[in-house]
Design an enzyme around this catalytic site. Sequence first.
Site, short mmCIF file in Angstrom:
data_model
loop_
_atom_site.label_atom_id
_atom_site.label_comp_id
_atom_site.label_asym_id
_atom_site.label_seq_id
_atom_site.Cartn_x
_atom_site.Cartn_y
_atom_site.Cartn_z
N SER A 42 91.49 -110.87 6.35
CA SER A 42 90.59 -109.79 5.61
C SER A 42 89.19 -110.95 6.39
O SER A 42 89.26 -111.94 5.58
CB SER A 42 90.27 -109.84 4.20
OG SER A 42 89.24 -108.63 3.87
N GLU A 110 88.36 -103.41 16.69
CA GLU A 110 87.90 -102.53 16.10
C GLU A 110 86.85 -102.50 17.09
O GLU A 110 86.36 -103.17 17.76
CB GLU A 110 87.00 -102.66 14.75
CG GLU A 110 86.18 -103.55 14.82
CD GLU A 110 85.39 -104.34 13.02
OE1 GLU A 110 84.18 -103.50 13.19
OE2 GLU A 110 86.73 -104.37 12.58
N ARG A 154 91.14 -100.20 15.56
CA ARG A 154 90.93 -99.54 14.82
C ARG A 154 88.73 -99.05 15.50
O ARG A 154 88.17 -99.12 16.54
CB ARG A 154 89.97 -100.73 13.70
CG ARG A 154 89.17 -100.20 12.43
CD ARG A 154 88.89 -101.44 11.34
NE ARG A 154 87.20 -101.44 10.99
CZ ARG A 154 87.69 -101.63 9.87
NH1 ARG A 154 88.02 -103.44 9.75
NH2 ARG A 154 85.93 -102.18 10.15
N HIS A 185 89.24 -95.36 10.26
CA HIS A 185 88.54 -96.23 9.31
C HIS A 185 87.59 -95.27 8.48
O HIS A 185 86.82 -94.49 10.23
CB HIS A 185 87.71 -97.16 9.80
CG HIS A 185 86.90 -98.12 8.01
ND1 HIS A 185 87.72 -97.82 7.86
CD2 HIS A 185 86.72 -99.22 8.68
CE1 HIS A 185 87.34 -98.93 6.51
NE2 HIS A 185 86.43 -99.58 7.31
#
Length: 289
Positions: A42, A110, A154, A185
Amino acid sequence: MKTTTALKTLLLKQELSFLMESHNALSARIAEESGFEGLWASGLSIAASMGLTDRNEASWTQILEVVDFMTDCTTVPVLLDGDTGFGNFNNVRRLVKKLSQRHVAGVCLEDKLFPKTNSFIGAGQPLADVQEFCGKIKAAKDSQLDDDFCVVARVEALVSGLPMEDALMRARAYADAGADAILIHSKQSDGEEVLSFCHQWERDIPIVIVPTKYYQIPTDRFEQLGVSTVIWANHSVRAAISAIRSITRSIRQNNSVAQIEQDIATLDDIFNLTSEYEHQKAEQKYLPA
């Protein structure tokens, strides 16, 4: 099985898979020991463990160094939270090459702007141009050194307040660009956005979710809708913060550790996690008597 192959297998298998957040080698080892088949490196948690914000304050090489220790001490695949790729397509190419060299199984990119801001802060964060982000995905796939390396795209449209049509349009474009999976998300606590997206998703490409806010929804509901993988994205570092705060306050208040000794890991536990006893055996094998 290679870790890259293992990650692709997790994403493609019929039953739901779970990845556990890790922010250093120790948390990675504990997650594997707990039975998780894959790890989520993460960005938020690694940055927090350094005392930094989740705004790309930690450089990609600093992140890579942490992940390198994680892959050294585990056998399960690691999926790196690669934020926006730390720059443009060229930064993505270099990142993917280095991840491949260090046996990282995949990267999640992302579609926000560099430097990124955490998805749970504020509203209406600007997103990358769709075609530019598709170029990043293509650059990542062209740069991988292992055919099974996974690039997860993402989609931040729902987090940024855009309509479902925009999220679906972006996800389809990223799939066409070569993404191995789509992470949709959302920060709504009822999870309805994600459920609606899954209802409308018509492609075979796997769907990944991060139920940090909508954790009360049973995961089997998502499995019924074809979700491939659930990421528990920040729970190890949050657990560590709570435990360390509680223990250190108790020690300070009591000026003693007698009252907490039974609540913390033993030294023997640390030695097992860090392979101390294996090292002792190696000394007997390799050092002169």
